[in-house]
Enzyme design. Structure first.
Site, PDB file in Angstrom:
ATOM      1  N   GLU A   1      59.143  56.385 -39.978  1.00 59.34           N
ATOM      2  CA  GLU A   1      60.382  56.004 -40.518  1.00 59.34           C
ATOM      3  C   GLU A   1      60.959  54.709 -39.824  1.00 59.34           C
ATOM      4  O   GLU A   1      60.965  54.644 -38.603  1.00 59.34           O
ATOM      5  CB  GLU A   1      61.231  57.398 -40.489  1.00 59.34           C
ATOM      6  CG  GLU A   1      60.757  58.556 -41.129  1.00 59.34           C
ATOM      7  CD  GLU A   1      61.806  59.537 -40.720  1.00 59.34           C
ATOM      8  OE1 GLU A   1      63.061  59.295 -40.659  1.00 59.34           O
ATOM      9  OE2 GLU A   1      61.518  60.848 -40.785  1.00 59.34           O
TER      10      GLU A   1
ATOM     11  N   THR B   1      66.990  56.390 -42.581  1.00 60.55           N
ATOM     12  CA  THR B   1      65.599  55.616 -42.083  1.00 60.55           C
ATOM     13  C   THR B   1      64.658  55.605 -43.425  1.00 60.55           C
ATOM     14  O   THR B   1      64.783  56.546 -44.042  1.00 60.55           O
ATOM     15  CB  THR B   1      64.829  56.619 -41.178  1.00 60.55           C
ATOM     16  OG1 THR B   1      64.725  58.027 -41.705  1.00 60.55           O
ATOM     17  CG2 THR B   1      65.367  56.753 -39.854  1.00 60.55           C
TER      18      THR B   1
HETATM   19  P1  ADP Z   1      65.458  59.833 -46.804  1.00 56.64           P
HETATM   20  O1  ADP Z   1      65.123  61.180 -46.225  1.00 56.64           O
HETATM   21  O2  ADP Z   1      65.384  59.585 -48.381  1.00 56.64           O
HETATM   22  O3  ADP Z   1      64.715  58.893 -46.088  1.00 56.64           O
HETATM   23  P2  ADP Z   1      67.909  58.723 -45.340  1.00 56.64           P
HETATM   24  O4  ADP Z   1      69.132  59.480 -45.351  1.00 56.64           O
HETATM   25  O5  ADP Z   1      66.807  58.353 -44.005  1.00 56.64           O
HETATM   26  O6  ADP Z   1      67.042  59.489 -46.513  1.00 56.64           O
HETATM   27  O7  ADP Z   1      68.215  57.359 -45.983  1.00 56.64           O
HETATM   28  C1  ADP Z   1      67.020  56.189 -46.029  1.00 56.64           C
HETATM   29  C2  ADP Z   1      67.495  55.400 -47.265  1.00 56.64           C
HETATM   30  O8  ADP Z   1      68.646  54.708 -46.941  1.00 56.64           O
HETATM   31  C3  ADP Z   1      66.391  54.296 -47.360  1.00 56.64           C
HETATM   32  O9  ADP Z   1      65.221  54.605 -47.856  1.00 56.64           O
HETATM   33  C4  ADP Z   1      67.095  53.117 -47.553  1.00 56.64           C
HETATM   34  O10 ADP Z   1      66.971  52.954 -49.257  1.00 56.64           O
HETATM   35  C5  ADP Z   1      68.392  53.419 -47.238  1.00 56.64           C
HETATM   36  N1  ADP Z   1      68.939  52.463 -46.462  1.00 56.64           N
HETATM   37  C6  ADP Z   1      70.300  52.093 -46.117  1.00 56.64           C
HETATM   38  N2  ADP Z   1      70.540  51.498 -45.179  1.00 56.64           N
HETATM   39  C7  ADP Z   1      69.163  51.507 -44.270  1.00 56.64           C
HETATM   40  C8  ADP Z   1      68.962  50.923 -42.965  1.00 56.64           C
HETATM   41  N3  ADP Z   1      69.902  50.331 -42.325  1.00 56.64           N
HETATM   42  N4  ADP Z   1      67.780  51.225 -42.466  1.00 56.64           N
HETATM   43  C9  ADP Z   1      66.901  51.940 -43.318  1.00 56.64           C
HETATM   44  N5  ADP Z   1      67.026  52.489 -44.612  1.00 56.64           N
HETATM   45  C10 ADP Z   1      68.556  52.142 -45.161  1.00 56.64           C
HETATM   46 MG    MG Z   2      64.915  58.697 -43.879  1.00 53.97          MG
END
Ligand code: ADP
Ligand code: MG
Length: 195
Positions: free
Chosen positions: A130, A65
């Site tokens: 998110e 997200t």
């Molecule tokens: P965080 O806690 O940093 O948000 P996540 O595990 O939720 O970590 O990963 C989010 C990140 O993954 C986003 O900021 C983006 O850069 C990347 N990402 C890759 N694919 C997607 C997707 N389908 N939807 C949203 N974010 C994605």
């Molecule tokens: Mg996230």
């Protein structure tokens, strides 16, 4: 509850916990939600540079997200309900350094589900938005500008006793969002190609 308790609650910004997700809820979820044409307060536009979150959404739940910055949230403030929303999102091809690093198919208007809330599963204290985009990105896009248009509400924020329950609901949310967006008045927005 006494006046004093109420005051203490306000002072510590305590929120009542989200209701528990029940078996009845699981079995009665509709596949399409919201009106055939977006109705006020929708559409709501949000935008900002994608922030790092706690790195838990994707790894733990198989659903990354992208987090919007806190400053981008005021347009959602007339929507009091925390929960899951559907709409579209679009990610800029340019990174923070101004280099074009994402390809064309990663940067078109794409369907998304957005969670607005306090993330009860993780006992979060901060209101967050998110966005999970229903698309297989070839790389992360932290720092990229992201635009989103929120078009409807799917369900309230719930509390889970198991990870499996949460994962199952997220999978249902994605399916419900895709089916709800597959209506002419919503597809028009996707076809306009720029949010
Ligand atoms: P965080 O806690 O940093 O948000 P996540 O595990 O939720 O970590 O990963 C989010 C990140 O993954 C986003 O900021 C983006 O850069 C990347 N990402 C890759 N694919 C997607 C997707 N389908 N939807 C949203 N974010 C994605
Ligand atoms: Mg996230």
């Amino acid at each position: 509850m006494t006046m004093l308790e109420t005051a203490a609650e306000l002072a510590t910004h305590e929120r009542p916990p989200a209701p528990l997700r029940t078996e009845k809820f699981r079995q009665s979820r509709p596949e399409v939600v919201g009106p055939d044409c977006p109705e006020p307060p929708f559409p709501i536009s949000l935008s900002g540079a994608v922030r790092k979150g706690f790195g838990r959404g994707g790894k733990d739940l198989g659903c990354p997200t992208a987090n919007l910055p806190d400053e981008s949230l005021p347009p959602m403030s007339n929507v009091t309900q925390t929960g899951v929303y559907y709409g579209y999102a679009q990610v800029s091809p340019y990174n923070k350094e101004g280099q074009k690093v994402l390809s064309e198919d990663d940067t078109v208007v794409l369907p998304m589900v957005m969670s607005l809330g306090y993330n009860p599963f993780y006992k979060n204290q901060q209101l967050t938005a998110e966005i999970h985009i229903m698309h297989n990105f070839k790389s992360d896009f932290y720092g990229h500008e992201m635009r989103a248009i929120v078009l409807g509400y799917i369900r309230p924020e719930l509390n889970y006793t198991s990870r499996e329950g949460l994962i199952e609901d997220i999978e249902t949310d994605k399916r419900v969002a895709l089916k709800s967006l597959a209506r002419p008045e919503y597809e028009k927005i996707e076809k306009a190609d720029v949010l």
